[in-house]
Motif scaffolding. Structure first.
Motif, PDB file in Angstrom:
ATOM      1  N   ASP A  13      -6.085  -6.281  -5.097  1.00 28.36           N
ATOM      2  CA  ASP A  13      -7.065  -5.601  -5.931  1.00 28.36           C
ATOM      3  C   ASP A  13      -6.622  -4.166  -6.114  1.00 28.36           C
ATOM      4  O   ASP A  13      -6.418  -3.458  -5.125  1.00 28.36           O
ATOM      5  CB  ASP A  13      -8.442  -5.625  -5.246  1.00 28.36           C
ATOM      6  CG  ASP A  13      -9.209  -6.858  -5.650  1.00 28.36           C
ATOM      7  OD1 ASP A  13      -9.324  -7.091  -6.866  1.00 28.36           O
ATOM      8  OD2 ASP A  13      -9.667  -7.586  -4.752  1.00 28.36           O
ATOM      9  N   SER A  14      -6.483  -3.749  -7.354  1.00 29.68           N
ATOM     10  CA  SER A  14      -6.043  -2.377  -7.599  1.00 29.68           C
ATOM     11  C   SER A  14      -6.397  -1.969  -9.010  1.00 29.68           C
ATOM     12  O   SER A  14      -6.072  -2.671  -9.975  1.00 29.68           O
ATOM     13  CB  SER A  14      -4.527  -2.290  -7.381  1.00 29.68           C
ATOM     14  OG  SER A  14      -3.985  -1.239  -8.141  1.00 29.68           O
ATOM     15  N   ASN A  16      -5.548  -8.798  -9.032  1.00 36.63           N
ATOM     16  CA  ASN A  16      -6.898  -8.706  -9.594  1.00 36.63           C
ATOM     17  C   ASN A  16      -7.488 -10.063 -10.011  1.00 36.63           C
ATOM     18  O   ASN A  16      -7.925 -10.249 -11.131  1.00 36.63           O
ATOM     19  CB  ASN A  16      -6.910  -7.724 -10.780  1.00 36.63           C
ATOM     20  CG  ASN A  16      -6.661  -6.298 -10.313  1.00 36.63           C
ATOM     21  OD1 ASN A  16      -7.069  -5.919  -9.212  1.00 36.63           O
ATOM     22  ND2 ASN A  16      -5.973  -5.512 -11.128  1.00 36.63           N
ATOM     23  N   SER A  44      -5.303   0.838 -10.487  1.00 33.93           N
ATOM     24  CA  SER A  44      -4.118   1.373 -11.175  1.00 33.93           C
ATOM     25  C   SER A  44      -3.278   0.235 -11.749  1.00 33.93           C
ATOM     26  O   SER A  44      -2.719   0.351 -12.837  1.00 33.93           O
ATOM     27  CB  SER A  44      -3.288   2.241 -10.221  1.00 33.93           C
ATOM     28  OG  SER A  44      -2.808   1.466  -9.148  1.00 33.93           O
ATOM     29  N   GLN A  98       0.818  -1.217   0.000  1.00 31.83           N
ATOM     30  CA  GLN A  98       0.000   0.000   0.000  1.00 31.83           C
ATOM     31  C   GLN A  98       0.852   1.268   0.000  1.00 31.83           C
ATOM     32  O   GLN A  98       0.434   2.306  -0.505  1.00 31.83           O
ATOM     33  CB  GLN A  98      -0.944  -0.009   1.198  1.00 31.83           C
ATOM     34  CG  GLN A  98      -2.179  -0.810   0.874  1.00 31.83           C
ATOM     35  CD  GLN A  98      -3.097  -0.975   2.065  1.00 31.83           C
ATOM     36  OE1 GLN A  98      -2.662  -0.838   3.205  1.00 31.83           O
ATOM     37  NE2 GLN A  98      -4.343  -1.277   1.796  1.00 31.83           N
ATOM     38  N   ASP A 122      -3.778   2.634  -3.920  1.00 29.74           N
ATOM     39  CA  ASP A 122      -5.148   2.133  -4.130  1.00 29.74           C
ATOM     40  C   ASP A 122      -5.239   0.600  -3.995  1.00 29.74           C
ATOM     41  O   ASP A 122      -6.286   0.013  -4.222  1.00 29.74           O
ATOM     42  CB  ASP A 122      -5.678   2.589  -5.500  1.00 29.74           C
ATOM     43  CG  ASP A 122      -5.130   1.743  -6.630  1.00 29.74           C
ATOM     44  OD1 ASP A 122      -3.965   1.272  -6.522  1.00 29.74           O
ATOM     45  OD2 ASP A 122      -5.857   1.522  -7.621  1.00 29.74           O
ATOM     46  N   ALA A 123      -4.126  -0.037  -3.627  1.00 31.71           N
ATOM     47  CA  ALA A 123      -4.125  -1.508  -3.585  1.00 31.71           C
ATOM     48  C   ALA A 123      -4.758  -2.024  -2.302  1.00 31.71           C
ATOM     49  O   ALA A 123      -4.568  -1.479  -1.222  1.00 31.71           O
ATOM     50  CB  ALA A 123      -2.696  -2.024  -3.695  1.00 31.71           C
ATOM     51  N   LYS A 124      -5.530  -3.111  -2.465  1.00 30.10           N
ATOM     52  CA  LYS A 124      -6.109  -3.780  -1.308  1.00 30.10           C
ATOM     53  C   LYS A 124      -5.589  -5.223  -1.322  1.00 30.10           C
ATOM     54  O   LYS A 124      -5.777  -5.944  -2.306  1.00 30.10           O
ATOM     55  CB  LYS A 124      -7.632  -3.760  -1.414  1.00 30.10           C
ATOM     56  CG  LYS A 124      -8.326  -4.310  -0.199  1.00 30.10           C
ATOM     57  CD  LYS A 124      -9.833  -4.019  -0.278  1.00 30.10           C
ATOM     58  CE  LYS A 124     -10.582  -4.857   0.726  1.00 30.10           C
ATOM     59  NZ  LYS A 124     -10.794  -6.255   0.320  1.00 30.10           N
ATOM     60  N   PHE A 142       1.623   1.341  -3.725  1.00 30.45           N
ATOM     61  CA  PHE A 142       0.416   1.457  -4.562  1.00 30.45           C
ATOM     62  C   PHE A 142      -0.753   1.806  -3.652  1.00 30.45           C
ATOM     63  O   PHE A 142      -1.438   0.922  -3.146  1.00 30.45           O
ATOM     64  CB  PHE A 142       0.126   0.129  -5.279  1.00 30.45           C
ATOM     65  CG  PHE A 142       1.272  -0.415  -6.073  1.00 30.45           C
ATOM     66  CD1 PHE A 142       1.418  -0.091  -7.421  1.00 30.45           C
ATOM     67  CD2 PHE A 142       2.209  -1.256  -5.476  1.00 30.45           C
ATOM     68  CE1 PHE A 142       2.473  -0.608  -8.154  1.00 30.45           C
ATOM     69  CE2 PHE A 142       3.269  -1.769  -6.209  1.00 30.45           C
ATOM     70  CZ  PHE A 142       3.407  -1.442  -7.548  1.00 30.45           C
TER      71      PHE A 142
END
Ligand SMILES: [Zn+2]
Ligand SMILES: [Zn+2]
Lengths: 346, 119
Positions: free
Chosen positions: A94-95, A150, A97, A64, A69-71, A67
């Motif tokens: 999950d991201s 993803n 970008s 994070q 926006d990453a989960k 990145f």
């Protein structure tokens, strides 16, 4: 053998240490108690679970940072707690970008992020697989971690497995037992990795769910699976080792459990006739076990284990009946309790 | 060919009628009834089990449907419903299928306290 944990190497069945054999009336009861002891012995301890959560947290923070926006979410056997002590940690990121960037570039960037955070010193990037991943062994805890990007399906699947573990009345611990035993058994023979033709974790879970759903005594509500672990373990090996027709029949765990004809479904491959077919619980068009090309060997190995287990069970039954007739001493006492183990014979 | 159980019961030297179950496929000390022993629930428990399943019948998988177990019998040999695998006469069994019955047989469903010959 399986006895690789927490004991001096001389012991062959350390999980039976506290099993009370003497009060058992029959072999099914003996094996029931042993299965329970084995599953508890192999299940994650609070410390092992804590180490895994720390690793997940550490990876999640590092990713994070790079990145925003990453989960990062765990899935697979970490999320269902159906892992063996040496089992992998599966993570999915999950991201949005990342979704818009070049796949290989993303995997390299991730690998660098993980190395820079000193979670590991070496990362393997597998970009060409059906599901591209990065793989590494953690410096802390020496655990294998796989990260994909993803691939939301794994999380849905984990939730469904947890649903089976929680909602199948009277079957939860039985499902856990069958999965842990089948995994440990296949693991020990190198038959638990899909890329070498073995059965993956998700396939093993589905086989165990289907077995419980289809078992006539469970289907009719006549038995509580959790109170019949011994006989069910033997019958699990019996069904998938000796009887199940892999060539004709596919497995579905939806709608309370059904089978289907592989030919009618169009899942019959005349070049690979004996492959196992399992309908993906999250996607009925997907066959989750078609990659397990070594299923013939798995089947033979399960059959072999069933043969050894029944032979051992007959020997134990003979001992029980001679004890009942007063021809022999108690099972505990002169004998080593580990000698009464049935699971250690396979 | 591969199932080791296949060979244990094909000996023909002496008469093999099993005194425990009457089968001719094994000797008494190798009778499956020595280990295929179930711990049954009570009538009340059975009603509860079947009722709680029926409630989940309509739920989709992922939303509680995992708790539903259907009642139809399915065949592990041909993949059709209406009979159990051991009793399948729609297609031949593998050549190495053991001769003894398995859990998935009418023989097994006819044993135990809930079997009602009149039903
Ligand atoms: Zn018999
Ligand atoms: Zn059939």
């Amino acid at each position: 053998d399986w006895a690789y944990r927490r004991q001096p190497p001389s012991r062959k069945a350390p999980w039976v240490r506290d099993v009370d054999w003497d009060s058992c009336n029959n072999v099914a009861e003996m094996l029931h108690r042993e299965v329970k002891a084995f599953v508890n012995y192999m299940s994650p301890t609070p410390v092992e679970d804590e180490i895994r959560s720390l690793i997940v947290e550490h990876v999640s923070k590092a990713v994070q940072m790079a990145f925003p926006d990453a989960k990062v979410s765990p899935f697979g056997s970490y999320a269902t707690k159906l892992y063996l002590p040496s089992g992998d940690i599966d993570l999915v990121i999950d991201s949005d970008s990342m979704a818009y960037s070049n796949k290989t570039t993303v995997l390299h960037a991730l690998a660098n992020t993980i190395k820079r955070a000193r979670i590991t010193s070496k990362v393997t990037i597998i970009a060409k697989a059906k599901v591209p991943i990065i793989k590494f062994v953690t410096n802390f805890g020496r655990l294998n971690v796989d990260i994909s990007v993803n691939q939301g399906n794994g999380i849905v699947a984990g939730n469904i497995v947890n649903g089976f573990l929680q909602d199948m009345r009277g079957c939860g611990f039985a499902l856990r037992s069958l999965v842990i035993i089948a995994k440990a058994f296949l693991n020990q023979r190198g038959m638990n990795e899909v890329y070498t033709g073995g059965l993956g974790s998700y396939s093993i879970v589905c086989l165990a769910v289907s077995f419980l759903q289809m078992h006539p005594k469970i289907r009719r509500g006549e038995i509580d699976a959790e109170k019949n672990l011994g006989v069910l373990v033997m019958e699990f090996f019996e069904l998938y080792g000796c009887y199940f027709n892999y060539e004709e029949v596919g497995i579905s765990v939806r709608n309370g459990g059904t089978y289907f004809g592989k030919k009618q479904r169009g899942w019959y491959d005349s070049y690979k006739r004996n492959l196992l077919s399992i309908e993906d619980p999250t996607d009925p068009s997907n066959d989750i076990s078609k990659g397990s090309y070594g299923i013939g060997k798995v089947r033979q190995t399960l059959a072999g284990a069933h043969g050894i287990m029944t032979t051992t069970a007959f020997l134990r039954a003979g001992m029980l009946s001679s004890r009942r007739e007063g021809r022999s001493y108690p099972l505990r006492g002169h004998n080593d309790p580990e000698d009464m183990s049935i699971l250690s014979s396979i | 060919r591969t199932c080791p159980n296949r060979y244990s019961r094909t000996a023909t030297e002496d008469d093999l009628d099993c005194d425990r179950c009457g089968s001719r496929d094994h000797k008494m000390n190798e009778c499956p009834t020595l280990w295929r022993i179930y711990q049954y629930v009570t009538d009340e428990e059975r009603t509860l089990i079947l009722d709680s399943r029926a409630e989940k019948r309509k739920l989709p998988i992922g939303k509680g449907g995992e708790g539903y177990i259907a009642s139809a019998e399915w065949c592990y040999n041909c993949g059709n419903s209406g009979h159990l695998g051991d009793d399948c006469d729609e297609i031949p069994h593998f050549s190495d299928t053991p001769a003894d019955y398995s859990a998935f047989s009418a023989h097994n469903t006819m044993s135990g306290p809930f079997f009602d010959p009149a039903a």
